[in-house]
Design a protein around this motif. Sequence first.
Motif, mmCIF file in Angstrom:
data_model
loop_
_atom_site.group_PDB
_atom_site.id
_atom_site.type_symbol
_atom_site.label_atom_id
_atom_site.label_comp_id
_atom_site.label_asym_id
_atom_site.label_seq_id
_atom_site.Cartn_x
_atom_site.Cartn_y
_atom_site.Cartn_z
ATOM 1 N N ALA A 90 14.732 -18.093 4.569
ATOM 2 C CA ALA A 90 13.792 -19.046 3.986
ATOM 3 C C ALA A 90 12.414 -18.888 4.612
ATOM 4 C CB ALA A 90 14.303 -20.464 4.189
ATOM 5 N N TYR A 91 11.412 -18.889 3.785
ATOM 6 C CA TYR A 91 10.024 -18.878 4.214
ATOM 7 C C TYR A 91 9.355 -20.070 3.557
ATOM 8 C CZ TYR A 91 10.810 -14.033 5.577
ATOM 9 O OH TYR A 91 11.286 -12.903 6.161
ATOM 10 N N PRO A 92 8.354 -20.621 4.200
ATOM 11 C CA PRO A 92 7.659 -21.729 3.543
ATOM 12 C C PRO A 92 6.861 -21.217 2.348
ATOM 13 C CG PRO A 92 6.596 -21.179 5.626
ATOM 14 C CD PRO A 92 7.832 -20.330 5.536
ATOM 15 N N PRO A 93 6.805 -21.996 1.283
ATOM 16 C CA PRO A 93 5.971 -21.590 0.145
ATOM 17 C C PRO A 93 4.520 -21.458 0.597
ATOM 18 C CG PRO A 93 7.376 -23.441 -0.444
ATOM 19 C CD PRO A 93 7.493 -23.259 1.043
ATOM 20 N N GLY A 94 3.803 -20.543 -0.037
ATOM 21 C CA GLY A 94 2.406 -20.336 0.309
ATOM 22 C C GLY A 94 1.570 -20.069 -0.919
ATOM 23 N N GLU A 95 0.279 -20.047 -0.726
ATOM 24 C CA GLU A 95 -0.645 -19.754 -1.816
ATOM 25 C C GLU A 95 -1.196 -18.344 -1.610
ATOM 26 O OE1 GLU A 95 -4.727 -21.478 -3.748
ATOM 27 O OE2 GLU A 95 -3.385 -22.868 -2.724
ATOM 28 N N PRO A 96 -0.717 -17.393 -2.414
ATOM 29 C CA PRO A 96 -1.138 -16.003 -2.236
ATOM 30 C C PRO A 96 -2.526 -15.754 -2.813
ATOM 31 C CG PRO A 96 0.279 -16.167 -4.142
ATOM 32 C CD PRO A 96 0.228 -17.551 -3.505
ATOM 33 N N PRO A 97 -3.072 -14.571 -2.543
ATOM 34 C CA PRO A 97 -4.310 -14.181 -3.215
ATOM 35 C C PRO A 97 -4.081 -14.175 -4.732
ATOM 36 C CG PRO A 97 -3.721 -12.598 -1.509
ATOM 37 C CD PRO A 97 -2.563 -13.540 -1.651
ATOM 38 N N ALA A 98 -5.149 -14.160 -5.505
ATOM 39 C CA ALA A 98 -5.047 -14.205 -6.972
ATOM 40 C C ALA A 98 -4.283 -13.020 -7.542
ATOM 41 C CB ALA A 98 -6.438 -14.269 -7.593
ATOM 42 N N LEU A 99 -4.330 -11.881 -6.856
ATOM 43 C CA LEU A 99 -3.578 -10.705 -7.286
ATOM 44 C C LEU A 99 -2.713 -10.195 -6.148
ATOM 45 C CD1 LEU A 99 -6.152 -8.467 -9.232
ATOM 46 C CD2 LEU A 99 -4.251 -9.788 -10.191
ATOM 47 N N LEU A 100 -1.485 -9.858 -6.481
ATOM 48 C CA LEU A 100 -0.590 -9.152 -5.569
ATOM 49 C C LEU A 100 -0.144 -7.880 -6.280
ATOM 50 C CD1 LEU A 100 1.598 -12.058 -4.137
ATOM 51 C CD2 LEU A 100 -0.190 -10.784 -2.946
ATOM 52 N N TYR A 101 0.397 -6.943 -5.520
ATOM 53 C CA TYR A 101 0.740 -5.638 -6.086
ATOM 54 C C TYR A 101 2.204 -5.301 -5.847
ATOM 55 C CZ TYR A 101 -4.269 -5.531 -6.148
ATOM 56 O OH TYR A 101 -5.576 -5.858 -6.379
ATOM 57 N N HIS A 102 2.740 -4.526 -6.786
ATOM 58 C CA HIS A 102 4.124 -4.080 -6.708
ATOM 59 C C HIS A 102 4.168 -2.609 -7.102
ATOM 60 C CE1 HIS A 102 8.498 -4.457 -6.887
ATOM 61 N NE2 HIS A 102 8.434 -3.710 -7.976
ATOM 62 N N GLY A 103 4.809 -1.812 -6.281
ATOM 63 C CA GLY A 103 4.969 -0.397 -6.598
ATOM 64 C C GLY A 103 6.347 -0.149 -7.173
ATOM 65 N N THR A 104 6.386 0.662 -8.198
ATOM 66 C CA THR A 104 7.664 1.013 -8.816
ATOM 67 C C THR A 104 7.554 2.442 -9.334
ATOM 68 O OG1 THR A 104 9.377 0.237 -10.339
ATOM 69 C CG2 THR A 104 7.083 0.087 -11.128
ATOM 70 N N HIS A 105 8.536 2.867 -10.090
ATOM 71 C CA HIS A 105 8.504 4.218 -10.650
ATOM 72 C C HIS A 105 8.377 4.143 -12.170
ATOM 73 C CE1 HIS A 105 12.846 3.887 -11.722
ATOM 74 N NE2 HIS A 105 12.840 3.111 -10.666
ATOM 75 N N ARG A 106 7.842 5.198 -12.730
ATOM 76 C CA ARG A 106 7.514 5.255 -14.157
ATOM 77 C C ARG A 106 8.702 4.876 -15.048
ATOM 78 N NH1 ARG A 106 3.147 4.838 -16.597
ATOM 79 N NH2 ARG A 106 2.127 6.020 -14.966
ATOM 80 N N ALA A 107 9.909 5.316 -14.688
ATOM 81 C CA ALA A 107 11.077 5.052 -15.543
ATOM 82 C C ALA A 107 11.384 3.555 -15.654
ATOM 83 C CB ALA A 107 12.299 5.797 -15.005
ATOM 84 N N ALA A 108 11.019 2.777 -14.635
ATOM 85 C CA ALA A 108 11.301 1.339 -14.658
ATOM 86 C C ALA A 108 10.256 0.543 -15.429
ATOM 87 C CB ALA A 108 11.389 0.810 -13.226
ATOM 88 N N LEU A 109 9.111 1.147 -15.699
ATOM 89 C CA LEU A 109 7.987 0.415 -16.283
ATOM 90 C C LEU A 109 8.299 -0.268 -17.620
ATOM 91 C CD1 LEU A 109 5.052 -0.419 -15.888
ATOM 92 C CD2 LEU A 109 4.392 1.700 -17.062
ATOM 93 N N PRO A 110 8.912 0.401 -18.596
ATOM 94 C CA PRO A 110 9.146 -0.284 -19.881
ATOM 95 C C PRO A 110 9.971 -1.566 -19.743
ATOM 96 C CG PRO A 110 9.532 2.083 -20.111
ATOM 97 C CD PRO A 110 9.342 1.807 -18.643
ATOM 98 N N VAL A 111 10.985 -1.547 -18.890
ATOM 99 C CA VAL A 111 11.822 -2.733 -18.702
ATOM 100 C C VAL A 111 11.025 -3.835 -18.006
ATOM 101 C CG1 VAL A 111 13.891 -3.637 -17.552
ATOM 102 C CG2 VAL A 111 13.959 -1.413 -18.668
#
Length: 187
Positions: A90-111
């Motif tokens: 458990a972590y306390p809820p927080g207010e993140p920056p307006a944008l966060l990023y996620h890295g993935t691979h091309r094959a997962a993108l359509p889903v």
Amino acid sequence: MLNAGAEVSLSKFMTKILRHTPEEYGIILDPEDGSCLLEELLDVLTAAPKWAGITEADVRRTVANSEKQRFAIEGERIRARYGHSHTKVAYPPGEPPALLYHGTHRAALPVILREGLKPMGRQYVHLSEGLHFASLVGRRRGELVLLAVDTVKSADSGVTFYYAGNEVWLAGAVPADCIAELENAEN
């Protein structure tokens, strides 16, 4: 002193112990924060023939030098920062920056663009404040794709964000309409 390759190997072993199978090694993690005494972890590590000669200083350097910053040492205790398999951290809820990023691979993108980001066997979706960590994760499985998550829109849709430290944020599922692919991910 361990070389860089040995530090990576030790980090992976520590991940196995602290995130996935602590009970297999006789480690009982604190139910509040998932930590154990550094001394207890060191006892387990040095019992393995490969790591018989390591010291607490080696473990501390491995934690400090880890590019992914998977561990935190606080006083005489150590814990995995995120992604435990054995218990929901458990972590306390927080207010993140307006944008966060996620890295993935091309094959997962359509889903992802159709269904959104989901924890996929983890407890949370891992997001980062910067492109560096997102790129590290996304490159592991193929052609890198970087995604931007609109956290304001996500929060309006009911997503709660938790700060796990070192620019890493955790969330449950993120709706598809809150996600956009970044152009030129490799640049």
